[in-house]
Design a protein around this motif. Structure first.
Motif, PDB file in Angstrom:
ATOM      1  N   ALA A 298       1.095  -1.083  -0.351  1.00 46.70           N
ATOM      2  CA  ALA A 298       0.148  -0.231   0.266  1.00 46.70           C
ATOM      3  C   ALA A 298       0.706   1.709   0.092  1.00 46.70           C
ATOM      4  O   ALA A 298       0.466   2.239  -0.860  1.00 46.70           O
ATOM      5  CB  ALA A 298      -1.398   0.331   1.430  1.00 46.70           C
TER       6      ALA A 298
ATOM      7  N   SER B   2      -6.112   0.917  -6.503  1.00 45.80           N
ATOM      8  CA  SER B   2      -6.953   2.657  -6.239  1.00 45.80           C
ATOM      9  C   SER B   2      -7.445   1.410  -4.540  1.00 45.80           C
ATOM     10  O   SER B   2      -7.647   1.763  -3.757  1.00 45.80           O
ATOM     11  CB  SER B   2      -8.530   2.089  -6.949  1.00 45.80           C
ATOM     12  OG  SER B   2      -8.373   2.868  -7.946  1.00 45.80           O
ATOM     13  N   GLN B   3      -7.606  -0.209  -4.781  1.00 45.36           N
ATOM     14  CA  GLN B   3      -8.039  -0.521  -3.329  1.00 45.36           C
ATOM     15  C   GLN B   3      -7.257  -0.773  -2.527  1.00 45.36           C
ATOM     16  O   GLN B   3      -6.866  -0.838  -0.938  1.00 45.36           O
ATOM     17  CB  GLN B   3      -8.061  -2.026  -3.999  1.00 45.36           C
ATOM     18  CG  GLN B   3      -8.529  -2.794  -2.516  1.00 45.36           C
ATOM     19  CD  GLN B   3      -9.634  -2.631  -2.043  1.00 45.36           C
ATOM     20  OE1 GLN B   3     -10.839  -1.705  -2.786  1.00 45.36           O
ATOM     21  NE2 GLN B   3      -9.888  -2.970  -0.758  1.00 45.36           N
TER      22      GLN B   3
ATOM     23  N   LEU C 100      -4.852   1.894  -1.793  1.00 47.80           N
ATOM     24  CA  LEU C 100      -5.057   2.958  -1.714  1.00 47.80           C
ATOM     25  C   LEU C 100      -5.839   3.423  -0.939  1.00 47.80           C
ATOM     26  O   LEU C 100      -6.087   3.632   0.843  1.00 47.80           O
ATOM     27  CB  LEU C 100      -5.139   4.245  -2.066  1.00 47.80           C
ATOM     28  CG  LEU C 100      -4.114   4.684  -3.724  1.00 47.80           C
ATOM     29  CD1 LEU C 100      -4.209   5.503  -4.822  1.00 47.80           C
ATOM     30  CD2 LEU C 100      -2.779   4.866  -2.805  1.00 47.80           C
ATOM     31  N   LYS C 101      -6.630   2.258  -0.751  1.00 48.55           N
ATOM     32  CA  LYS C 101      -8.598   2.057  -0.131  1.00 48.55           C
ATOM     33  C   LYS C 101      -7.691   2.261   1.497  1.00 48.55           C
ATOM     34  O   LYS C 101      -8.161   2.498   3.269  1.00 48.55           O
ATOM     35  CB  LYS C 101      -9.211   1.486  -0.475  1.00 48.55           C
ATOM     36  CG  LYS C 101     -10.148   2.488   0.049  1.00 48.55           C
ATOM     37  CD  LYS C 101     -11.468   1.126  -0.591  1.00 48.55           C
ATOM     38  CE  LYS C 101     -13.427   0.958   0.569  1.00 48.55           C
ATOM     39  NZ  LYS C 101     -14.215   0.529  -0.325  1.00 48.55           N
ATOM     40  N   VAL C 102      -6.820   1.134   1.361  1.00 50.05           N
ATOM     41  CA  VAL C 102      -6.878   0.487   2.360  1.00 50.05           C
ATOM     42  C   VAL C 102      -5.948   1.366   3.298  1.00 50.05           C
ATOM     43  O   VAL C 102      -6.177   1.329   4.392  1.00 50.05           O
ATOM     44  CB  VAL C 102      -5.953  -1.338   2.581  1.00 50.05           C
ATOM     45  CG1 VAL C 102      -5.084  -1.904   2.877  1.00 50.05           C
ATOM     46  CG2 VAL C 102      -7.113  -2.063   1.354  1.00 50.05           C
TER      47      VAL C 102
ATOM     48  N   GLU D 185      -5.375   4.518   3.843  1.00 50.37           N
ATOM     49  CA  GLU D 185      -6.256   5.449   3.951  1.00 50.37           C
ATOM     50  C   GLU D 185      -7.318   5.370   5.127  1.00 50.37           C
ATOM     51  O   GLU D 185      -7.305   6.246   5.705  1.00 50.37           O
ATOM     52  CB  GLU D 185      -7.177   6.170   3.411  1.00 50.37           C
ATOM     53  CG  GLU D 185      -6.607   7.130   2.277  1.00 50.37           C
ATOM     54  CD  GLU D 185      -7.408   7.350   0.339  1.00 50.37           C
ATOM     55  OE1 GLU D 185      -7.222   8.943   0.171  1.00 50.37           O
ATOM     56  OE2 GLU D 185      -8.749   6.824   0.440  1.00 50.37           O
ATOM     57  N   GLN D 186      -7.872   3.313   5.472  1.00 53.10           N
ATOM     58  CA  GLN D 186      -8.447   2.913   5.675  1.00 53.10           C
ATOM     59  C   GLN D 186      -7.490   2.809   7.457  1.00 53.10           C
ATOM     60  O   GLN D 186      -7.858   3.273   7.936  1.00 53.10           O
ATOM     61  CB  GLN D 186      -9.240   2.100   5.795  1.00 53.10           C
ATOM     62  CG  GLN D 186     -10.139   1.865   5.387  1.00 53.10           C
ATOM     63  CD  GLN D 186     -11.230   0.904   4.207  1.00 53.10           C
ATOM     64  OE1 GLN D 186     -11.081  -0.380   4.253  1.00 53.10           O
ATOM     65  NE2 GLN D 186     -12.248   1.303   3.203  1.00 53.10           N
TER      66      GLN D 186
ATOM     67  N   ARG E  39      -7.747  10.719   4.804  1.00 54.13           N
ATOM     68  CA  ARG E  39      -8.176  11.020   3.208  1.00 54.13           C
ATOM     69  C   ARG E  39      -6.175  11.586   2.770  1.00 54.13           C
ATOM     70  O   ARG E  39      -5.714  12.579   3.026  1.00 54.13           O
ATOM     71  CB  ARG E  39      -9.003  11.797   2.833  1.00 54.13           C
ATOM     72  CG  ARG E  39     -10.349  11.140   3.141  1.00 54.13           C
ATOM     73  CD  ARG E  39     -11.301  11.788   2.579  1.00 54.13           C
ATOM     74  NE  ARG E  39     -11.016  11.860   0.506  1.00 54.13           N
ATOM     75  CZ  ARG E  39     -11.559  12.237   0.017  1.00 54.13           C
ATOM     76  NH1 ARG E  39     -13.555  13.507   0.336  1.00 54.13           N
ATOM     77  NH2 ARG E  39     -11.933  11.996  -1.112  1.00 54.13           N
TER      78      ARG E  39
ATOM     79  N   ARG F 131     -10.407  13.006  -4.850  1.00 58.97           N
ATOM     80  CA  ARG F 131     -10.915  12.698  -6.629  1.00 58.97           C
ATOM     81  C   ARG F 131     -10.799  13.701  -7.138  1.00 58.97           C
ATOM     82  O   ARG F 131     -12.579  14.150  -6.900  1.00 58.97           O
ATOM     83  CB  ARG F 131     -11.593  11.633  -6.953  1.00 58.97           C
ATOM     84  CG  ARG F 131     -10.488  10.357  -6.621  1.00 58.97           C
ATOM     85  CD  ARG F 131     -10.070   9.796  -5.142  1.00 58.97           C
ATOM     86  NE  ARG F 131      -9.365   8.836  -4.499  1.00 58.97           N
ATOM     87  CZ  ARG F 131      -8.809   8.332  -3.441  1.00 58.97           C
ATOM     88  NH1 ARG F 131      -8.794   9.403  -2.659  1.00 58.97           N
ATOM     89  NH2 ARG F 131      -8.161   6.917  -3.307  1.00 58.97           N
TER      90      ARG F 131
END
Length: 303
Positions: free
Chosen positions: A11, A39-40, A42-44, A46-47, A52, A56
């Motif tokens: 990540a 994208s996945q 980056l989401k992981v 950020e979580q 954030r 986007r």
């Protein structure tokens, strides 16, 4: 033990690439994964962080304030991993040994003796890079360096290699204006071009039983080639290796002002980091250098 709160490495890689490109697509191409995978990741991340890192906008992405703050330490961490990996990979007793030297020293001393090193250590290939600047061993990939100076470099170990004859020289235009000095003593009052430490002239004058009334003045250079160019431009008298300026003197572009002098402390040194001093290939090169100058005993100056 690794902290369980450390973010996933993949990540972090996705974040660094996406932040550098400001493009999920380009980051995906660099990492050889799909844009959806980036994208996945980056989401992981950020979580995991609870903030954030990107906003986007239409089809583009931009760093948030948190993302801009997070990027430099992440990038530096990856650089440190790369540097550490290079050091570990270079610690073997074979492979390539990268040697930094000035062009003058490389051509006048090192290159004519390289066949001897190859015969003694066929498993080590020398890679010679020329530079007059001090080496950043942590980033340059250089293993050892030859430098002309006083042998005291913080955090580095240095071995005295040889002191060369130093000649005081000046451009013909300066000699025409001031007249050829009748003796070494006359040079005390001359304008001078200095080495970076501003010690060369003082040591030369001391070696000739002379002293300056004031501290050394004049422009200084940490690059011997630039110092020579300053002398050629008539900025002042310069103190340079006699063998280096011999062609300029013969061609009439420089004039020698007094006899050359050996200054033992102002010499060429073999320099390398304390942390890598015991690596087999560095030890082998160091021993060969000391033997090549006719001395099996090191005059070492740690730190």
């Amino acid at each position: 033990m690794i902290d369980a709160k450390l973010p996933p490495l993949n990540a972090l890689r996705a974040f660094e690439a996406a932040a550098r490109h400001l493009s999920v697509k380009n980051a995906a191409e660099e990492l050889c994964v799909t844009p959806g995978a980036v994208s996945q990741m980056l989401k992981v991340l950020e979580q995991h962080l609870g903030v954030r890192l990107f906003v986007r906008v239409n089809r583009g992405i931009f760093l948030t304030d948190a993302g801009r703050d997070y990027l430099p330490p992440v990038r530096n961490a990856f650089r440190q991993i790369v540097d550490a990996s290079k050091r570990v990979a270079g610690s073997q007793d074979s492979g390539v040994l990268t040697v930094s030297a000035t062009s003058f020293f490389a051509s006048a001393w090192l290159v004519p003796r390289m066949a001897s090193f190859r015969d003694a250590h066929p498993q080590i290939d020398l890679q010679v890079v020329t530079s007059n600047a001090l080496v950043d061993f942590s980033r340059s990939g250089v293993d050892v360096a030859f430098r002309h100076g006083y042998g005291h470099y913080p955090g580095l170990r240095s071995d005295h290699v040889l002191a060369v004859a130093m000649a005081p020289v000046a451009a013909p235009s300066l000699v025409e204006r001031l007249g050829l000095p009748a003796s070494a003593a006359a040079l005390v009052a001359w304008p001078k071009v200095q080495d970076a430490d501003r010690k060369g002239w003082s040591l030369w004058l001391q070696a000739n039983n002379l002293t300056e009334a004031t501290l050394p003045t004049g422009p200084s250079f940490d690059d011997t080639a630039l110092l020579q160019q300053a002398v050629l431009a008539g900025l002042g008298a310069g103190l340079l290796p006699a063998a280096m300026v011999a062609p300029e003197i013969e061609a009439g572009r420089l004039i020698q002002l007094a006899e050359e002098t050996h200054i033992e402390a102002f010499a060429y040194y073999l320099v390398y980091p304390e942390a890598t001093a015991e690596q087999p290939k560095i030890s082998a090169f160091r021993q060969w250098v000391l033997e090549a100058i006719g001395s099996g005993v090191s005059r070492s100056h740690p730190r």
